[in-house]
Structures are given as structure tokens and as C-alpha cells.
Design a protein around this motif. Structure first.
Motif, PDB file in Angstrom:
ATOM      1  N   THR A  98      -3.063  22.332 -12.133  1.00  0.00           N
ATOM      2  CA  THR A  98      -2.255  21.969 -10.739  1.00  0.00           C
ATOM      3  C   THR A  98      -2.804  20.655 -10.213  1.00  0.00           C
ATOM      4  OG1 THR A  98      -2.026  24.156 -10.495  1.00  0.00           O
ATOM      5  CG2 THR A  98      -1.224  22.747  -8.650  1.00  0.00           C
ATOM      6  N   ALA A  99      -4.125  20.765 -10.066  1.00  0.00           N
ATOM      7  CA  ALA A  99      -4.751  19.294  -9.621  1.00  0.00           C
ATOM      8  C   ALA A  99      -4.479  18.171 -10.489  1.00  0.00           C
ATOM      9  CB  ALA A  99      -5.999  19.532  -9.271  1.00  0.00           C
ATOM     10  N   LEU A 100      -4.586  18.377 -11.752  1.00  0.00           N
ATOM     11  CA  LEU A 100      -4.502  17.367 -12.500  1.00  0.00           C
ATOM     12  C   LEU A 100      -3.070  16.714 -12.598  1.00  0.00           C
ATOM     13  CD1 LEU A 100      -6.849  16.128 -14.465  1.00  0.00           C
ATOM     14  CD2 LEU A 100      -5.750  17.654 -16.368  1.00  0.00           C
ATOM     15  N   ILE A 101      -1.897  17.598 -13.030  1.00  0.00           N
ATOM     16  CA  ILE A 101      -0.670  17.185 -12.827  1.00  0.00           C
ATOM     17  C   ILE A 101      -0.453  16.596 -11.329  1.00  0.00           C
ATOM     18  CG2 ILE A 101       1.578  17.936 -12.892  1.00  0.00           C
ATOM     19  CD1 ILE A 101       0.782  19.829 -15.213  1.00  0.00           C
ATOM     20  N   PHE A 102      -0.809  17.080 -10.471  1.00  0.00           N
ATOM     21  CA  PHE A 102      -0.389  16.619  -9.010  1.00  0.00           C
ATOM     22  C   PHE A 102      -1.007  15.381  -8.551  1.00  0.00           C
ATOM     23  CE2 PHE A 102      -1.261  16.842  -4.359  1.00  0.00           C
ATOM     24  CZ  PHE A 102      -0.024  16.701  -3.851  1.00  0.00           C
ATOM     25  N   SER A 103      -2.105  15.059  -9.207  1.00  0.00           N
ATOM     26  CA  SER A 103      -2.683  13.913  -9.088  1.00  0.00           C
ATOM     27  C   SER A 103      -1.915  12.755  -9.717  1.00  0.00           C
ATOM     28  CB  SER A 103      -4.307  13.712  -9.210  1.00  0.00           C
ATOM     29  OG  SER A 103      -4.399  14.179 -10.621  1.00  0.00           O
ATOM     30  N   ILE A 104      -1.646  13.272 -11.080  1.00  0.00           N
ATOM     31  CA  ILE A 104      -1.215  11.886 -11.968  1.00  0.00           C
ATOM     32  C   ILE A 104       0.322  11.652 -11.565  1.00  0.00           C
ATOM     33  CG2 ILE A 104      -0.686  11.220 -14.162  1.00  0.00           C
ATOM     34  CD1 ILE A 104      -2.960  12.968 -15.138  1.00  0.00           C
ATOM     35  N   THR A 105       0.813  12.677 -11.192  1.00  0.00           N
ATOM     36  CA  THR A 105       2.311  12.728 -10.626  1.00  0.00           C
ATOM     37  C   THR A 105       2.389  11.796  -9.351  1.00  0.00           C
ATOM     38  OG1 THR A 105       2.873  14.967 -11.503  1.00  0.00           O
ATOM     39  CG2 THR A 105       4.523  13.923  -9.926  1.00  0.00           C
ATOM     40  N   LEU A 106       1.317  12.025  -8.466  1.00  0.00           N
ATOM     41  CA  LEU A 106       1.259  11.209  -7.202  1.00  0.00           C
ATOM     42  C   LEU A 106       1.180   9.795  -7.590  1.00  0.00           C
ATOM     43  CD1 LEU A 106      -0.864  13.309  -4.510  1.00  0.00           C
ATOM     44  CD2 LEU A 106       1.476  12.210  -4.523  1.00  0.00           C
ATOM     45  N   ILE A 107       0.303   9.421  -8.358  1.00  0.00           N
ATOM     46  CA  ILE A 107      -0.092   8.125  -8.974  1.00  0.00           C
ATOM     47  C   ILE A 107       1.295   7.449  -9.505  1.00  0.00           C
ATOM     48  CG2 ILE A 107      -1.155   6.638 -10.537  1.00  0.00           C
ATOM     49  CD1 ILE A 107      -3.533   8.554 -10.323  1.00  0.00           C
ATOM     50  N   HIS A 134       0.689  -1.074   0.015  1.00  0.00           N
ATOM     51  CA  HIS A 134      -0.074   0.056   0.009  1.00  0.00           C
ATOM     52  C   HIS A 134       0.915   1.265   0.013  1.00  0.00           C
ATOM     53  CE1 HIS A 134      -3.327  -2.616   0.672  1.00  0.00           C
ATOM     54  NE2 HIS A 134      -2.871  -3.352   1.763  1.00  0.00           N
ATOM     55  N   SER A 135       0.700   2.390  -0.778  1.00  0.00           N
ATOM     56  CA  SER A 135       1.019   3.360  -0.921  1.00  0.00           C
ATOM     57  C   SER A 135       0.333   4.532  -0.650  1.00  0.00           C
ATOM     58  CB  SER A 135       1.855   3.580  -2.020  1.00  0.00           C
ATOM     59  OG  SER A 135       2.081   4.957  -2.432  1.00  0.00           O
ATOM     60  N   VAL A 136       0.465   5.275   0.284  1.00  0.00           N
ATOM     61  CA  VAL A 136      -0.498   6.438   0.600  1.00  0.00           C
ATOM     62  C   VAL A 136      -0.458   7.194  -0.624  1.00  0.00           C
ATOM     63  CG1 VAL A 136      -0.926   8.390   1.958  1.00  0.00           C
ATOM     64  CG2 VAL A 136      -0.113   6.399   3.300  1.00  0.00           C
ATOM     65  N   LYS A 137       0.689   7.664  -1.160  1.00  0.00           N
ATOM     66  CA  LYS A 137       0.674   8.682  -2.354  1.00  0.00           C
ATOM     67  C   LYS A 137      -0.156   8.209  -3.372  1.00  0.00           C
ATOM     68  CE  LYS A 137       5.685   9.791  -2.546  1.00  0.00           C
ATOM     69  NZ  LYS A 137       6.645   9.488  -2.799  1.00  0.00           N
ATOM     70  N   LEU A 138      -0.330   6.584  -3.653  1.00  0.00           N
ATOM     71  CA  LEU A 138      -0.944   6.093  -4.702  1.00  0.00           C
ATOM     72  C   LEU A 138      -2.420   6.432  -4.568  1.00  0.00           C
ATOM     73  CD1 LEU A 138      -0.690   4.573  -7.318  1.00  0.00           C
ATOM     74  CD2 LEU A 138      -0.891   2.509  -6.047  1.00  0.00           C
ATOM     75  N   LYS A 139      -2.797   6.040  -3.179  1.00  0.00           N
ATOM     76  CA  LYS A 139      -4.176   5.964  -2.817  1.00  0.00           C
ATOM     77  C   LYS A 139      -4.651   7.522  -3.001  1.00  0.00           C
ATOM     78  CE  LYS A 139      -4.499   2.431   0.520  1.00  0.00           C
ATOM     79  NZ  LYS A 139      -4.265   2.143   1.971  1.00  0.00           N
ATOM     80  N   PHE A 140      -4.036   8.447  -2.414  1.00  0.00           N
ATOM     81  CA  PHE A 140      -4.238   9.925  -2.399  1.00  0.00           C
ATOM     82  C   PHE A 140      -4.201  10.296  -3.901  1.00  0.00           C
ATOM     83  CE2 PHE A 140      -3.215  14.653  -1.976  1.00  0.00           C
ATOM     84  CZ  PHE A 140      -4.513  14.726  -1.242  1.00  0.00           C
ATOM     85  N   GLY A 141      -3.400  10.125  -4.775  1.00  0.00           N
ATOM     86  CA  GLY A 141      -3.382  10.421  -6.338  1.00  0.00           C
ATOM     87  C   GLY A 141      -4.670  10.068  -6.824  1.00  0.00           C
ATOM     88  N   ILE A 142      -4.832   8.495  -6.612  1.00  0.00           N
ATOM     89  CA  ILE A 142      -6.044   7.848  -7.292  1.00  0.00           C
ATOM     90  C   ILE A 142      -7.307   8.692  -6.876  1.00  0.00           C
ATOM     91  CG2 ILE A 142      -7.417   5.748  -7.538  1.00  0.00           C
ATOM     92  CD1 ILE A 142      -4.966   4.146  -7.293  1.00  0.00           C
ATOM     93  N   ALA A 143      -7.321   9.012  -5.518  1.00  0.00           N
ATOM     94  CA  ALA A 143      -8.631   9.739  -5.067  1.00  0.00           C
ATOM     95  C   ALA A 143      -8.883  11.089  -5.948  1.00  0.00           C
ATOM     96  CB  ALA A 143      -8.450   9.919  -3.509  1.00  0.00           C
TER      97      ALA A 143
END
Lengths: 263, 275
Positions: B246-255, B3-12
Motif C-alpha cells: 500500500t505504502a509503495l503504490i500510494f507514494s509512487i501514485t502520489l508522485i 509546488h505540489s503538495v501531492k508531489l512533495k508528500f509522495g517523494i517524502a
């Protein structure tokens, strides 16, 4: 004496201007375990690679010498011809069982992989071999992934894979190095049983003289790429001719002495 | 899978954006090109959620259109990059040293061309719009991917199970298909995900400069570009599209970061454990 299964004569392997295997010669007959012994870096694995024509780098190649397998001159064979020999005539048991299985493929698929023909027949044979090497529930083993098996079990799987195409010669490249002592003994006796059952020739590569003493019929000593002494296991152990061999055996005595004194 | 918090947050975050996008497109009553001059530059309200621009066009509708274009460009460019990169990279990785180094030198030669110059030249020759923009981005973008994949293939080739399979007489093509490709697909996808925000950002940047998406179509970058002259008086025209980028790039980068954490054990060790 009959014609040996595998015959290597004056093999020289190396880079363009540095030699790794320097005039190595050895024979393996049917129903015989030959131990190839040498310290690390003496070129043991390189000989195994040379037999199969799988050099670790394209810069390393065979300079001279011959390799005959059942009278077939492997040293003249092309890649395509060699591929027919690999797995079918000569099988290879890799060094570390922990890395030698594809981590994301089920054991079943990996075992059957080498057989392209009849799938159900291959499956049957895989089940039989898994049972033979000591799995009580082969069906379950076929479905599992490598990480679900322990080191000893993986080594058994590798042996089963090697036996899939009923090879005549088995090259075992330090098959017990990554295992603990009790498992080593089990794998060794398994190999010995298989030898007698199928009349296999086994080239057993190791640096552990203790293993050799227990299982090998003949011993070949390798020092910096050169086969310096060979003979029956007993002869080598009780009447070593060369100082290097004497030193090797002395180091073994020293080890046993150490173990005994601590017990 | 760990599990990765980054991944979960990004996907959310990405799902939230996508949901807004889908429902917005379904229920937004305004056309992104429809001008109502009487309502120009009106601030955010219940009628116009994001306000309107200098021609009275609904900014919410235009932001949605911009997101659509950004996502299209991002995913298309990344997929085509991945395709070319995989072909080039794996051929290079599997070939002999001479072919390998020739292929990589060719790639590096192309990579050394200035990015903006290539894009501007492409827009001169191909015209402006979506297709030339993507073409121009792929021209250089695939090289990064090819290098990554070549490295992955090389690494996989050294694995002992590949040697074991070769010793069993498995032919090269099947070796690649069954042993190498499935084992590198994780890092490959992570690299691909990382290419998406890069492509989105590049598109926004080029549209901001005026060589990307042409009016009356809106992209997030061109919306920001249009808003700059009036930002002191009509700040919402800048804030909403910029926030969307910002939100778009941030979420995909997190994923993609989360994926890399999972697939790259070396990185994991140096980070001192999974986030």
C-alpha cells in the motif's frame, strides 16, 4: 518591369472535393511590400502555406496552378528540394509570436538552429540581427527563454530568426495581430526598414486595412480563395473597382469614424 | 516549477520507504530464506521486528526482499514500456495517416488480448520467475504508453513553433529531437511513473495467485498470499507486507499525480488550482 521574385499563377488548392484557394494569382517583386488582404477564412494563410509547401493537413493539396520563386518552379519541387528553399530563399514569420517559439529552448539556440555550418559565425550574425531588430543587449537575449520576453520582443526575435539566412522573400502571416497598436506600428516600420535595407520582397498577410494603408506598396484583395482585385495601394484605396473592395474600405472608414467620435 | 503538495508528500513517503529498505538490507541480521522452526509464527518483537512466518523465517527480511523484487519489476517494466512505447508511438505519430492507423490498429489488436491469459501463457512458455513475469507485463503494457506518446507527438506537431521550425527548413529528425521530444518529456515521465505502481500491483496480484514469483523467493504479493489462510491467528503476517504494498503504490501514485498536475494544464484548470 523586371521578373517578379514570387509569381503565383491560377493557384487552386483544396481538399479532394472542396476548393479553398480558387484561382489565386499574385506577384511580389524585390524591395516591395505586397499586402494580401481578406476577411478571416478567405484563405490568406493557406496561400502562405502553399508557397512553402507546408499544408496543415495531408488531405489538402495543390490542384493546379504554378508558383515560381526566382524562376524556380516550386510547385514541381519535392519535399527535399523545398526544404532547401525554406528559411534560405523564403522565410516565414508566424502568426502568433506567443506560440511560435519553443518554450523550453533558449532564444540563442533557436536563432542559430537554421544554420548548420559555422557556429561562431552564426552566433555573430544572430547577435547582429538581434541588435538590428532592436535589442539593446543581444547577449542577454540569446540566453533568455521565450517566457522571459514580452509579445513584441518575441515578434522581433521571430523576425531576426527569419532573417538569419538572408532570405529574398519574407512571408509575414498576420505578424501584428497578437500585438497592441503601438507595437504594431513599431513592427511595421521595422519591416519597412528591413525591406529597404536588404531589398526584401515582403508578402504581408493581414485582415487590417489600416496597416495596409500605412505600409504596403501594392494590395491584393482576396475573397473566398479568389484574388479579386490588385493594384497600387493608393489606387485600391482611392479608386476601388469592385463592390467588395469598396465595402472593405467603407468598413475601415466606419471604424475610423467610430474611433474619432469617441476621442 | 510549481509546488505540489501531492508531489512533495509522495517523494517524502517514497524516500522514507527507500531509506528503510536500504538500511534494513544493510543491517538486518537474518537471511530471508533461513528457517528457524523453533521460532515459527512468533509475533512482532524486538528480535523479529515484523515477526516470523510458518517456517520461522524473519518476516522483516522477507518483506525487504519482496520490496526489492517489487521495485525491480516496477521500474524495469515501466522503463521498457516507455522505451517501446516511445519508439512505436513517435513513429506512429510522425507518420502519414495510413501508416499511423495501421500501427495503432495493430497495437489495439494486441491490447484486446486478456491480460491474465497472456501472462499465464507466457509463464507456461517461458517458465516462472522474474524475467517471464516482466516479459509478460511488457507484452501488453507498452501499448498504453505508445498511445499516450502518439497523442503527445501529434499535439506537439500542431504547435506553431513546430510549423515555424519547418518553415525554416529544419529536417524532420532534428525537428523531433530538438522541438518535439524535449517538449513532451514531462508528460511522458508522468505517464511512466504511473506505470510503475501498476506494474507493482500486477506483480503482487500475480504472485498472490501463485503464478508470479516462486518460493523460496518472496514477493510482497506472495507473502500476502501465504498469510491469508492464517490471517485470523497470525495477522501480522498479512498486515506488514500488505502495508508495504500500500505504502509503495500510494507514494509512487502520489508522485505521478503530482507530476501530471504540473505538466497537464487542462487538468489543473478543472481541479480548480494546484493542490
Amino acid at each position: 518591369m523586371s521578373i517578379p521574385l514570387l509569381n503565383i499563377q491560377d493557384l487552386v488548392v483544396g481538399l479532394k472535393n472542396s476548393i479553398i484557394i480558387n484561382h489565386a494569382s499574385l506577384d511580389v517583386s524585390e524591395n516591395e511590400i505586397v499586402a494580401l488582404v481578406g476577411e478571416s477564412g478567405s484563405g490568406k494563410s493557406m496561400i502562405a502555406r502553399a508557397i512553402m509547401g507546408l499544408f496543415p493537413s495531408p488531405l489538402i493539396f495543390r490542384h493546379s496552378g504554378s508558383i515560381f520563386f526566382q524562376k524556380q518552379p516550386l510547385h514541381t519541387y519535392t519535399e527535399r528540394q523545398l526544404r532547401k528553399i525554406r528559411g534560405h530563399g523564403i522565410a516565414y514569420i508566424p502568426q502568433s509570436p506567443l506560440n511560435a517559439l519553443n518554450p523550453i529552448m533558449s532564444i540563442g539556440r533557436q536563432i542559430i538552429e537554421s544554420q548548420l555550418t559555422n557556429h561562431s559565425k552564426a552566433r555573430e550574425r544572430a547577435l547582429f540581427l538581434l541588435h538590428r531588430v532592436g535589442f539593446s543587449d543581444p547577449e542577454l537575449t540569446m540566453k533568455s527563454l521565450p517566457y522571459q520576453l514580452s509579445g513584441g520582443m518575441r515578434q522581433r526575435v521571430l523576425i531576426a530568426i527569419a532573417l538569419m539566412n538572408s532570405p529574398k522573400l519574407l512571408i509575414a502571416d498576420e505578424p501584428t495581430t497578437a500585438l497592441d497598436v503601438t507595437l504594431q506600428a513599431e513592427i511595421l516600420s521595422l519591416l519597412q526598414d528591413l525591406k529597404e535595407e536588404y531589398g526584401l520582397g515582403i508578402l504581408f498577410i493581414t485582415h487590417d486595412l489600416g496597416i495596409v494603408a500605412r505600409s504596403a506598396d501594392r494590395v491584393v484583395i482576396l475573397q473566398s480563395g479568389k484574388t479579386i482585385e490588385s493594384g497600387n495601394a493608393d489606387a485600391i484605396f482611392y479608386h476601388p473597382q469592385l463592390p467588395y473592395t469598396q465595402l472593405l474600405i467603407k468598413s475601415l472608414d466606419y471604424q475610423t469614424a467610430m474611433v474619432e467620435s469617441t476621442l | 516549477m510549481k509546488h505540489s503538495v501531492k508531489l512533495k508528500f509522495g517523494i517524502a513517503l517514497l524516500s522514507l520507504l527507500l531509506l528503510t529498505f536500504i538500511f534494513g538490507t544493510l543491517f538486518c541480521p537474518y537471511h530471508p530464506h533461513a528457517t528457524v522452526l523453533a521460532e515459527k509464527n512468533s509475533p512482532p518483537s524486538l528480535i523479529h521486528w515484523f515477526g516470523t512466518d510458518e517456517l520461522g523465517r524473519d518476516l522483516f527480511a522477507r518483506t525487504l526482499q519482496g520490496m526489492r523484487i517489487s521495485l525491480t519489476i516496477g521500474s524495469l517494466a515501466a522503463c521498457i514500456d516507455l522505451l517501446f512505447g516511445t519508439i512505436w508511438g513517435s513513429i506512429s505519430g510522425l507518420s502519414s495517416k495510413r501508416i499511423d492507423s495501421t500501427m495503432m490498429r495493430i497495437a489495439e489488436l494486441i491490447y484486446s488480448l486478456p491480460y491474465l491469459l497472456v501472462v499465464i501463457l507466457a509463464s507456461v512458455f517461458l517458465g516462472k520467475g522474474l524475467v517471464p513475469l516482466i516479459t509478460a507485463m511488457i507484452c501488453i503494457g507498452w501499448i498504453q504508453m505508445a498511445r499516450i506518446i502518439r497523442l503527445l507527438v501529434r499535439e506537439a506537431l500542431c504547435a506553431e513553433y513546430v510549423l515555424a521550425a519547418r518553415a525554416l527548413g529544419v529536417p524532420n529528425l532534428r525537428l523531433f529531437r530538438t522541438h518535439i521530444l524535449p517538449n513532451i518529456i514531462g508528460p511522458m515521465l508522468a505517464a511512466c511513473m504511473l506505470a510503475i505502481p501498476h506494474a507493482i500491483f500486477t506483480e503482487a496480484f500475480l504472485s498472490f495467485l501463485g503464478i508470479g514469483i516462486q518460493p523460496p523467493n518472496a514477493s510482497l504479493g506472495s507473502l500476502v498470499g501465504d498469510a491469508i489462510p492464517a490471517m485470523r491467528f497470525y495477522s501480522w503476517r498479512l498486515i506488514f507486507p500488505a502495508g508495504a504494498i500500500t505504502a509503495l503504490i500510494f507514494s509512487i501514485t502520489l508522485i505521478s499525480d503530482g507530476l501530471r498536475d504540473i505538466y497537464d494544464p487542462k487538468q489543473r484548470i478543472s481541479d480548480g488550482g494546484l493542490l
